[in-house]
Design an enzyme around this catalytic site. Structure first.
Site, mmCIF file in Angstrom:
data_model
loop_
_atom_site.group_PDB
_atom_site.id
_atom_site.type_symbol
_atom_site.label_atom_id
_atom_site.label_comp_id
_atom_site.label_asym_id
_atom_site.label_seq_id
_atom_site.Cartn_x
_atom_site.Cartn_y
_atom_site.Cartn_z
ATOM 1 C CG HIS A 34 22.238 128.025 86.631
ATOM 2 N ND1 HIS A 34 23.018 127.372 87.556
ATOM 3 C CD2 HIS A 34 21.244 127.158 86.287
ATOM 4 C CE1 HIS A 34 22.521 126.162 87.759
ATOM 5 N NE2 HIS A 34 21.446 126.007 87.002
ATOM 6 C CD GLU A 38 18.070 127.071 83.278
ATOM 7 O OE1 GLU A 38 19.304 127.194 83.174
ATOM 8 O OE2 GLU A 38 17.531 126.030 83.684
ATOM 9 N N GLY A 63 15.920 120.427 80.011
ATOM 10 C CA GLY A 63 14.803 121.359 80.054
ATOM 11 C C GLY A 63 15.228 122.726 79.560
ATOM 12 C CB ALA A 64 16.103 125.629 80.469
ATOM 13 C CG MET A 65 22.754 125.363 78.715
ATOM 14 S SD MET A 65 23.442 124.513 80.159
ATOM 15 C CE MET A 65 24.958 125.421 80.384
ATOM 16 C CD GLU A 66 23.480 126.516 83.648
ATOM 17 O OE1 GLU A 66 24.384 125.942 84.252
ATOM 18 O OE2 GLU A 66 22.446 125.940 83.245
ATOM 19 C CG ASN A 67 24.040 128.387 76.953
ATOM 20 O OD1 ASN A 67 24.829 127.490 77.186
ATOM 21 N ND2 ASN A 67 22.896 128.178 76.323
#
Length: 926
Positions: free
Chosen positions: A361, A358, A321-325
């Site tokens: 995170h 996110e 869904g999404a990524m917390e880079n």
């Protein structure tokens, strides 16, 4: 040269040796979007812990490694070597040295590499968008959990942290992004090698020249509008961080911008959302949420966001869904885009919760990172709880009536309890090494059960003290790695409670308990046993004793609700004094991660009380009563007819979340008997009797000043009335759809009714309506409309169109296949066809998804998990026998178990449900 067997014998097969450790990476990446390739050089500063003649690191087999040099400060030498990927299954490469690097010295490894940009949605990959009929590519990264190694050579483990300098070389008409702000952007001028026809003389000379030109930091100024064919963008040095959080992107991006002021320091930080030109106008809502939640996190944790900026990049193709880079959050369009003209509440809630999750995170995972993937829950459980409940609930100005605390129960607690009731579940903290298994634990146990267990602890200890303990934990481990007990110690310090003893079994043991309540003359006896969906744990399976917060809800002498949160069950069985002549219930507030089993007489009394206008049972309690009733019926610990009686008692309910729990319960029962024509029709009639009478009351108009709860109740009522065949509602929705077909305008369809209007039009229509949905999918104005079109296409009742829908999935975006599978499984007319298609086309499906992250697991689950006939599980098990199931072994095992459980439930409850429905239709008192 070492072989894979040599490395396997010498080192842990899944973990890198500790003889050297990276402390800093200098990465230079050249992205060529025209040819869909990238080249790079990684210069990695190392600390040598032990005398060694080998350097082992991670590198994906997609990377071609070249020009390896190792410099030693102690030896004052430079060794030119070669690197070989000698362990493809675990993606490890080795550099063998002729001169040993001495312990306690420094060294530098330099590796150049080349690779293709693929559409895998993992590593460094490309996505596309349409402009003037053409597909325009752009590139971005997705490295969690173990895919940084597909983009550059690295030590790809969360505990092996380092700092990073990133330099991106790209065509001048594109935008470069990374974790940190750009500190310089300059033209790169070169002459092509006419002998090879390449863009640069050689890869090595390009990067040599590049280092000369931009090797030193310049003033903190970004030079825009760079002329020339290529440009160089250099980014500031990151804090110490794990490889899975590194991010970079290149493409024709546009952005919108905002900022927030830190409540701790007063610093103003820029916030941006980047996207391609076709969708940038739909990004404002997500940016607004981000700007609101960041200061709230700083206040709650008393820790300032440490980076100078926080960007978001929205991608058309994205596996998760999404990524917390860190500093550059990424995610798919449906998780971030909102059309302000056609914004339904469902999309608003999703985008707000994803954005806030996110951002959580940035503290949980990025500043403090789990030591290994067995502690993934420390990241995901907290981000789920904080991002989707606690922090969003504080932002009353975003939406004051979202009912986030009870909604958390119906969304996350229900999912967690469902999966964790199976033998094929796993503990929240699960011992894990193999990358194939790491990918599979990104499930509702690591997210929803972990978040629910933390919610239970917060309720027991008090939210203020709980959050203080979280702050203590974060501050003690800033920029480091942590394990579960570190968190327990921080919360113990804040609360004075023995958190380790209280929580260990909830995290380390599989499953959860069912509390059996037996009434006595003095009160009640409560016994705990492990709850399994087949209702029969063995002695070994029933060995765990949990410390269970009982949260006893009862009526006091005046009839008012009283909630005792201090009561704790620490043994197999205990007795409590309680006035059972008055209403009571365990798990008051429905925050406990367990089920409660009462006598059928007590369930009926609770249901009667719950149906009263002035009931002591909150909407959370009514939701919990329905959720428990469904699970206990599935496990044959209670009759399914008892659940139907509870539903009938609640037909005067006013809260939409309770109605949602009713729908979930009846939906599961209805799905169970999807092959039983008479029972299915009678259940449809029951559902219609609950919702159709409410339609005239709620109407089809959404006033601008009404509450969210009222709007969601209307959507729910109309949706259920249409799905259960109410002719008046179907006619109304069909009429509105015809207006849309004629005029091309959605003005006559409220945004919250678009999904059910499309679905109704296709279900009761034909090819014309189906083709319209197909055209919307292929050229969607918004993600909301695209998802609505997918659901509608998948609910056609025409066998030929079902076949065409399945065939069509072979050409859709890979990330969207799970949406089609999920919708098709809910169409009783397509359920068998979906299962057969999956098996008949398995080779192609497997090849398409085998190198993905989580898609195969969901494809397998959605293809089969709604089957319930005797023999279905055996047929599927036989089909997969001898096939490589390593990438989805957990999902397959869980799905097979669920099919068996539901087949047993169907057999056990068939006569019971049939008789109850006969009596209900006769109007008998139930």
């Amino acid at each position: 040269m070492s072989t894979p067997s040599d490395i396997a014998k010498k080192y842990n097969p899944y973990r890198l040796p500790d003889n050297v450790k990276p402390v800093h990476y200098d990465l230079t990446i050249k992205t060529d979007l025209e040819n869909l390739t990238f080249d790079g050089v990684a210069t990695i500063d190392l600390k040598v812990a032990k005398d060694t003649t080998e350097i082992v690191f991670n590198a994906g087999e997609e990377l071609a490694l070249h020009d390896v040099t190792v410099r030693s400060t102690a030896l004052k030498t430079e060794q030119v070597q070669s690197a070989k990927i000698v362990d493809k299954s675990n993606e490890r490469a080795i550099v063998e040295l002729s001169n040993a690097l001495p312990a306690e010295s420094s060294a530098q490894l330099k590796v150049s590499f080349t690779s293709k940009l693929t559409g895998s949605m993992l590593g460094y990959y490309y996505s596309t968008y349409k402009s003037e009929g053409k597909e325009i590519p752009y590139a971005l990264t997705q490295f969690e959990p173990t895919f940084a190694r597909r983009a550059f050579p690295c030590w790809d483990e969360p505990a092996i942290k380092a700092t990073f300098d990133v330099t991106l070389l790209s065509r001048s008409n594109t935008v470069n992004l990374s974790n940190m702000p750009a500190i310089s952007e300059t033209p790169y001028t070169h002459k092509p090698n006419t002998a090879t026809g390449g863009v640069v003389d050689t890869l090595s000379s390009l990067f040599h020249n590049l280092k000369v030109e931009v090797g030193l930091k310049t003033e903190n100024v970004v030079h825009n509008n760079v002329e020339g064919e290529w440009k160089v963008t250099k980014f500031d040095t990151t804090p110490i961080m794990s490889t899975y959080l590194v991010a970079f992107a290149n493409g024709p991006f546009e952005h919108i911008e905002s900022s927030y002021t830190s409540p701790l320091s007063g610093k103003v930080r820029p916030l941006r959302v980047y996207a391609t030109p076709d969708i940038i106008h739909q990004t404002q809502w997500g940016l607004d949420v981000k700007a609101r939640v960041l200061p709230e996190y700083e206040k709650v944790f008393n820790i300032e966001f440490p980076l100078p900026k926080l960007d978001t990049l929205v991608a058309h193709d994205f596996d998760a869904g999404a990524m917390e880079n860190w500093g550059l959050i990424t995610g798919r369009t449906s998780a971030y885009l909102l059309d302000p003209k056609n914004a339904d509440i469902r999309a608003k809630k999703r985008i707000a919760s994803v954005q806030t999750h996110e951002v959580a995170h940035q503290w949980f995972g990025n500043i403090v990172t789990m030591a290994w993937w067995d502690n993934l829950w420390l990241n995901e459980g907290f981000a789920t709880l904080m991002g989707e409940m606690i922090i969003l609930n504080k932002l009353v100005l975003i939406q004051p009536d979202w009912n986030l605390y009870p909604e958390f129960g119906i969304e996350h607690l229900a999912d967690a309890l469902s999966l964790d009731s199976r033998r094929t579940s796993h503990p929240i903290e699960v011992p894990i090494e193999d990358a194939n298994l790491i990918n599979q634990i990104f499930d509702s146990l690591s997210y929803s059960k972990a978040g629910s267990v933390l919610r239970m602890l917060s309720a027991y200890a008090g939210e203020e003290a709980f959050l203080k303990g979280v702050s203590i934990y974060l501050k003690k481990h800033l920029y480091g790695n942590s394990v579960t007990t570190d968190l327990w110690d921080g919360i113990a310090e804040a609360t004075g409670l023995d958190i380790r003893s209280l929580m260990n079994n909830w995290i380390l043991k599989i499953g959860y308990p069912v509390l059996t309540v037996t009434e006595t003359p003095e009160g009640i006896t409560v016994r705990q046993d492990r709850f399994l969906s087949d209702g029969s744990p063995t002695l070994e399976e029933n060995a765990t004793i949990w410390q269970v917060p009982l949260a006893v809800l009862s009526a006091d002498a005046s009839g008012k609700a009283s909630l005792n949160r201090t009561a704790l069950l620490t043994e197999r069985e205990t007795s409590m004094k309680l006035d059972t002549s008055k209403p009571f219930k365990l798990n008051g507030g429905n925050v406990g991660v367990y089920r409660v089993l009462y006598s059928s007489e007590r369930v009926d009394k609770i249901a009667q009380e719950a149906g009263k206008e002035s009931s002591i049972f909150s909407l959370d309690d009514r939701m919990g009563l329905l959720s428990d009733g469904l699970a206990l019926a599935q496990a044959s610990l209670a009759k399914t007819s008892a659940l139907l009686t509870v539903v009938d008692r609640l037909r005067n309910e006013k809260e939409q979340l309770v109605w949602k729990a009713v729908i979930d319960a009846l939906g599961e029962v209805n799905s169970l008997f999807w092959l039983e024509g008479t029972i299915k029709e009678n259940l449809r009639e029951l559902r219609r009797s609950l919702f159709a009478p409410l339609v005239p009351t709620v109407g089809f108009t959404y006033p601008s000043d009404e509450s969210v709860d009222a709007a969601e109740l209307r959507t729910l009522v109309i949706t259920q009335a249409a799905l259960t065949g109410d002719p008046n509602v179907i006619k109304e929705l069909q009429g509105r759809f015809e207006t849309y077909m004629t005029s091309g305008s959605l003005a006559d369809i409220p945004p919250d009714l678009i999904r059910i209007t499309f679905r109704t039009a296709v279900k009761h229509g034909g090819r014309r309506e189906w083709e319209k949905m197909k055209s919307i999918y292929l050229d969607p104005p918004t993600p909301t409309l695209q998802l609505a079109a997918i659901a509608a296409m998948c609910h056609t009742q025409d066998a030929k169109l079902i076949e065409e829908t399945l065939k069509f999935t072979e050409s859709v975006r890979t990330q969207d296949v799970v949406y089609f599978w999920s919708a098709l499984r809910m169409n009783h007319g397509a359920r068998s066809e979906l299962a057969e298609y999956t098996m008949s086309n398995w080779d192609g499906i497997y090849k398409r998804f085998e190198k993905g992250f989580s898609q195969l697991s969901r494809i397998v689950a959605f293809a089969f998990d709604k089957l319930s006939a005797s023999g279905d599980a055996d047929k599927i098990e036989a089909f997969f026998k001898g096939k490589d199931t390593s990438a989805f072994s957990m999902s397959l095992a869980q799905t097979l178990e669920l099919i068996k459980v539901n087949a047993k439930w169907r057999t056990n409850s068939l006569e019971d449900v049939e008789q109850w429905l006969v009596q209900w239709k006769k109007g008998s008192k139930l």
